[in-house]
Design an enzyme around this catalytic site. Structure first.
Site, PDB file in Angstrom:
ATOM      1  N   ARG A 283     -52.012  21.924 -83.842  1.00 32.95           N
ATOM      2  CA  ARG A 283     -52.499  22.587 -82.452  1.00 32.95           C
ATOM      3  C   ARG A 283     -51.546  21.847 -81.585  1.00 32.95           C
ATOM      4  O   ARG A 283     -50.869  20.840 -81.390  1.00 32.95           O
ATOM      5  CB  ARG A 283     -53.814  22.079 -82.357  1.00 32.95           C
ATOM      6  CG  ARG A 283     -54.892  22.496 -83.381  1.00 32.95           C
ATOM      7  CD  ARG A 283     -56.141  22.603 -83.132  1.00 32.95           C
ATOM      8  NE  ARG A 283     -57.250  22.858 -84.225  1.00 32.95           N
ATOM      9  CZ  ARG A 283     -57.251  22.133 -85.289  1.00 32.95           C
ATOM     10  NH1 ARG A 283     -57.147  20.748 -85.288  1.00 32.95           N
ATOM     11  NH2 ARG A 283     -58.162  22.563 -86.233  1.00 32.95           N
TER      12      ARG A 283
ATOM     13  N   HIS B 160     -56.206   4.211 -73.884  1.00 37.28           N
ATOM     14  CA  HIS B 160     -56.892   4.248 -72.688  1.00 37.28           C
ATOM     15  C   HIS B 160     -57.933   3.339 -72.282  1.00 37.28           C
ATOM     16  O   HIS B 160     -58.373   3.027 -71.333  1.00 37.28           O
ATOM     17  CB  HIS B 160     -56.983   5.664 -72.251  1.00 37.28           C
ATOM     18  CG  HIS B 160     -55.755   6.468 -72.286  1.00 37.28           C
ATOM     19  ND1 HIS B 160     -54.508   6.360 -71.822  1.00 37.28           N
ATOM     20  CD2 HIS B 160     -55.745   7.587 -73.280  1.00 37.28           C
ATOM     21  CE1 HIS B 160     -53.723   7.221 -72.227  1.00 37.28           C
ATOM     22  NE2 HIS B 160     -54.191   7.928 -73.212  1.00 37.28           N
TER      23      HIS B 160
ATOM     24  N   ARG C 143     -54.904   9.364 -68.571  1.00 40.08           N
ATOM     25  CA  ARG C 143     -54.130   9.019 -69.510  1.00 40.08           C
ATOM     26  C   ARG C 143     -53.023   8.176 -68.716  1.00 40.08           C
ATOM     27  O   ARG C 143     -51.810   7.675 -69.300  1.00 40.08           O
ATOM     28  CB  ARG C 143     -53.219  10.314 -69.926  1.00 40.08           C
ATOM     29  CG  ARG C 143     -54.175  11.147 -70.966  1.00 40.08           C
ATOM     30  CD  ARG C 143     -53.426  12.180 -71.456  1.00 40.08           C
ATOM     31  NE  ARG C 143     -54.224  13.147 -71.951  1.00 40.08           N
ATOM     32  CZ  ARG C 143     -54.888  13.417 -73.129  1.00 40.08           C
ATOM     33  NH1 ARG C 143     -54.901  12.339 -73.899  1.00 40.08           N
ATOM     34  NH2 ARG C 143     -55.624  14.506 -73.068  1.00 40.08           N
TER      35      ARG C 143
ATOM     36  N   TYR D 151     -47.388  18.276 -78.194  1.00 35.36           N
ATOM     37  CA  TYR D 151     -46.918  17.453 -79.138  1.00 35.36           C
ATOM     38  C   TYR D 151     -45.830  17.756 -80.094  1.00 35.36           C
ATOM     39  O   TYR D 151     -45.294  16.889 -81.263  1.00 35.36           O
ATOM     40  CB  TYR D 151     -48.198  16.832 -79.758  1.00 35.36           C
ATOM     41  CG  TYR D 151     -49.366  16.396 -79.039  1.00 35.36           C
ATOM     42  CD1 TYR D 151     -49.091  15.262 -78.281  1.00 35.36           C
ATOM     43  CD2 TYR D 151     -50.449  16.894 -78.842  1.00 35.36           C
ATOM     44  CE1 TYR D 151     -49.950  14.494 -77.400  1.00 35.36           C
ATOM     45  CE2 TYR D 151     -51.528  16.343 -78.034  1.00 35.36           C
ATOM     46  CZ  TYR D 151     -51.366  14.937 -77.515  1.00 35.36           C
ATOM     47  OH  TYR D 151     -51.932  14.821 -76.653  1.00 35.36           O
TER      48      TYR D 151
ATOM     49  N   GLU E  74     -45.340  -0.008 -78.190  1.00 35.61           N
ATOM     50  CA  GLU E  74     -46.101   1.010 -78.047  1.00 35.61           C
ATOM     51  C   GLU E  74     -45.373   2.465 -77.807  1.00 35.61           C
ATOM     52  O   GLU E  74     -44.527   2.587 -76.853  1.00 35.61           O
ATOM     53  CB  GLU E  74     -47.032   0.999 -76.764  1.00 35.61           C
ATOM     54  CG  GLU E  74     -47.919   2.128 -76.390  1.00 35.61           C
ATOM     55  CD  GLU E  74     -48.851   1.714 -74.892  1.00 35.61           C
ATOM     56  OE1 GLU E  74     -48.487   0.562 -74.333  1.00 35.61           O
ATOM     57  OE2 GLU E  74     -49.370   2.515 -74.549  1.00 35.61           O
TER      58      GLU E  74
ATOM     59  N   PRO F 262     -55.889   8.230 -83.599  1.00 37.14           N
ATOM     60  CA  PRO F 262     -56.735   9.007 -83.822  1.00 37.14           C
ATOM     61  C   PRO F 262     -56.142  10.562 -83.330  1.00 37.14           C
ATOM     62  O   PRO F 262     -55.607  10.468 -82.453  1.00 37.14           O
ATOM     63  CB  PRO F 262     -58.224   8.965 -83.020  1.00 37.14           C
ATOM     64  CG  PRO F 262     -57.819   7.654 -81.959  1.00 37.14           C
ATOM     65  CD  PRO F 262     -56.606   7.025 -82.866  1.00 37.14           C
TER      66      PRO F 262
ATOM     67  N   ASP G 167     -57.172  -6.665 -77.969  1.00 30.31           N
ATOM     68  CA  ASP G 167     -57.127  -8.116 -78.271  1.00 30.31           C
ATOM     69  C   ASP G 167     -56.596  -8.365 -79.734  1.00 30.31           C
ATOM     70  O   ASP G 167     -56.088  -9.265 -79.896  1.00 30.31           O
ATOM     71  CB  ASP G 167     -58.716  -8.210 -78.496  1.00 30.31           C
ATOM     72  CG  ASP G 167     -59.226  -8.449 -77.099  1.00 30.31           C
ATOM     73  OD1 ASP G 167     -58.531  -8.704 -75.951  1.00 30.31           O
ATOM     74  OD2 ASP G 167     -60.629  -8.535 -76.906  1.00 30.31           O
TER      75      ASP G 167
ATOM     76  N   LEU H  80     -45.901  10.157 -77.575  1.00 27.65           N
ATOM     77  CA  LEU H  80     -45.146  11.375 -77.931  1.00 27.65           C
ATOM     78  C   LEU H  80     -44.847  12.159 -76.497  1.00 27.65           C
ATOM     79  O   LEU H  80     -43.975  12.527 -76.137  1.00 27.65           O
ATOM     80  CB  LEU H  80     -45.714  12.398 -78.744  1.00 27.65           C
ATOM     81  CG  LEU H  80     -45.991  12.011 -80.402  1.00 27.65           C
ATOM     82  CD1 LEU H  80     -46.951  12.999 -81.020  1.00 27.65           C
ATOM     83  CD2 LEU H  80     -44.640  12.109 -81.006  1.00 27.65           C
ATOM     84  N   SER H  81     -45.903  12.422 -75.824  1.00 24.00           N
ATOM     85  CA  SER H  81     -45.896  12.847 -74.476  1.00 24.00           C
ATOM     86  C   SER H  81     -45.940  12.006 -73.241  1.00 24.00           C
ATOM     87  O   SER H  81     -46.180  10.719 -73.488  1.00 24.00           O
ATOM     88  CB  SER H  81     -46.965  13.520 -74.207  1.00 24.00           C
ATOM     89  OG  SER H  81     -48.302  12.769 -74.258  1.00 24.00           O
TER      90      SER H  81
HETATM   91  O1  CA2 Z   1     -48.925  11.361 -76.276  1.00 16.83           O
HETATM   92  C1  CA2 Z   1     -49.289  10.573 -77.197  1.00 16.83           C
HETATM   93  O2  CA2 Z   1     -48.666  10.430 -78.409  1.00 16.83           O
HETATM   94  C2  CA2 Z   1     -50.786  10.104 -77.190  1.00 16.83           C
HETATM   95  O3  CA2 Z   1     -50.936   9.001 -77.534  1.00 16.83           O
HETATM   96  C3  CA2 Z   1     -51.508  11.319 -77.930  1.00 16.83           C
HETATM   97  C4  CA2 Z   1     -53.218  11.028 -77.808  1.00 16.83           C
HETATM   98  C5  CA2 Z   1     -53.596  11.089 -76.546  1.00 16.83           C
HETATM   99  O4  CA2 Z   1     -54.787  10.922 -76.234  1.00 16.83           O
HETATM  100  C6  CA2 Z   1     -52.827  10.015 -75.564  1.00 16.83           C
HETATM  101  O5  CA2 Z   1     -53.191  10.236 -74.270  1.00 16.83           O
HETATM  102  C7  CA2 Z   1     -51.135  10.468 -75.657  1.00 16.83           C
HETATM  103  C8  CA2 Z   1     -53.816  12.183 -78.452  1.00 16.83           C
HETATM  104  C9  CA2 Z   1     -53.221  12.785 -79.828  1.00 16.83           C
HETATM  105  C10 CA2 Z   1     -53.742  13.925 -80.157  1.00 16.83           C
HETATM  106  O6  CA2 Z   1     -52.955  14.626 -81.231  1.00 16.83           O
HETATM  107  C11 CA2 Z   1     -53.123  15.958 -81.287  1.00 16.83           C
HETATM  108  C12 CA2 Z   1     -52.338  16.506 -82.062  1.00 16.83           C
HETATM  109  C13 CA2 Z   1     -52.248  17.795 -82.477  1.00 16.83           C
HETATM  110  C14 CA2 Z   1     -53.366  18.446 -82.118  1.00 16.83           C
HETATM  111  C15 CA2 Z   1     -54.235  17.945 -81.262  1.00 16.83           C
HETATM  112  C16 CA2 Z   1     -54.224  16.601 -81.146  1.00 16.83           C
END
Ligand code: CA2
Length: 147
Positions: free
Chosen positions: A17, A79, A110, A22, A97, A9, A86, A100-101
């Protein structure tokens, strides 16, 4: 060798954004770059993004018979989604897995992944380069080089 890359998602918003967290590349830019990287390394990469938990689960089930490995960034489902956990635990192909961050340098919620215990390994904090690292790791695993 066929590998499926699943993004969860909100990852369809990449580049639009929160670029300080990201990066500035869109998901389409990242996938295009990865496709070429895959070709250069003898791997066919397919891509799937969904904002819906059930769709991700269906794709994981299908991938068990059609791919040699899966790379997944489950987004915030990381999370708390025991359902995705499952689904991964129920299949035989190796899963990596990716985030990005660096999830450990961010908010407390997180820091915990319910996915990590059922995957081969986790890569986080290297931006979109993390997907390439995961492709390298899967090649090693699938070719049976002892990982
Ligand atoms: O760091 C990651 O890849 C995450 O999986 C990204 C998820 C976050 O909930 C995880 O804790 C870490 C969120 C993705 C949201 O992506 C966006 C990209 C642009 C603007 C807003 C949200």
């Amino acid at each position: 060798m066929n590998i499926l890359i699943i993004n969860g998602p909100n990852l369809n918003l990449l580049g639009k954004r929160e670029p300080h967290i990201y990066g500035t590349k869109s998901l389409e830019d990242i996938n295009e770059e990865l496709k070429k990287f895959g070709e250069d390394n003898g791997v066919k990469l397919d891509f799937f993004q969904s904002n819906h938990e059930g769709e991700i689960i269906d794709k994981i089930h299908q991938a068990d018979v059609s791919y040699n490995g899966i790379i997944i960034n489950p987004g915030a489902f990381t999370h708390y989604s025991y359902a995705i956990r499952d689904a991964i635990a129920s299949i035989s192909v190796p899963v990596i897995e990716v985030h990005l961050s660096n999830i450990f340098s961010r908010e407390d919620f997180r820091h915990h992944s319910v996915i990590s215990p059922v995957v081969k390994g986790q890569i986080c904090g290297f931006g979109s380069f993390g997907y390439k690292l995961a492709v390298y790791a899967l090649i090693e695993i699938i070719d049976g080089n002892g990982m």
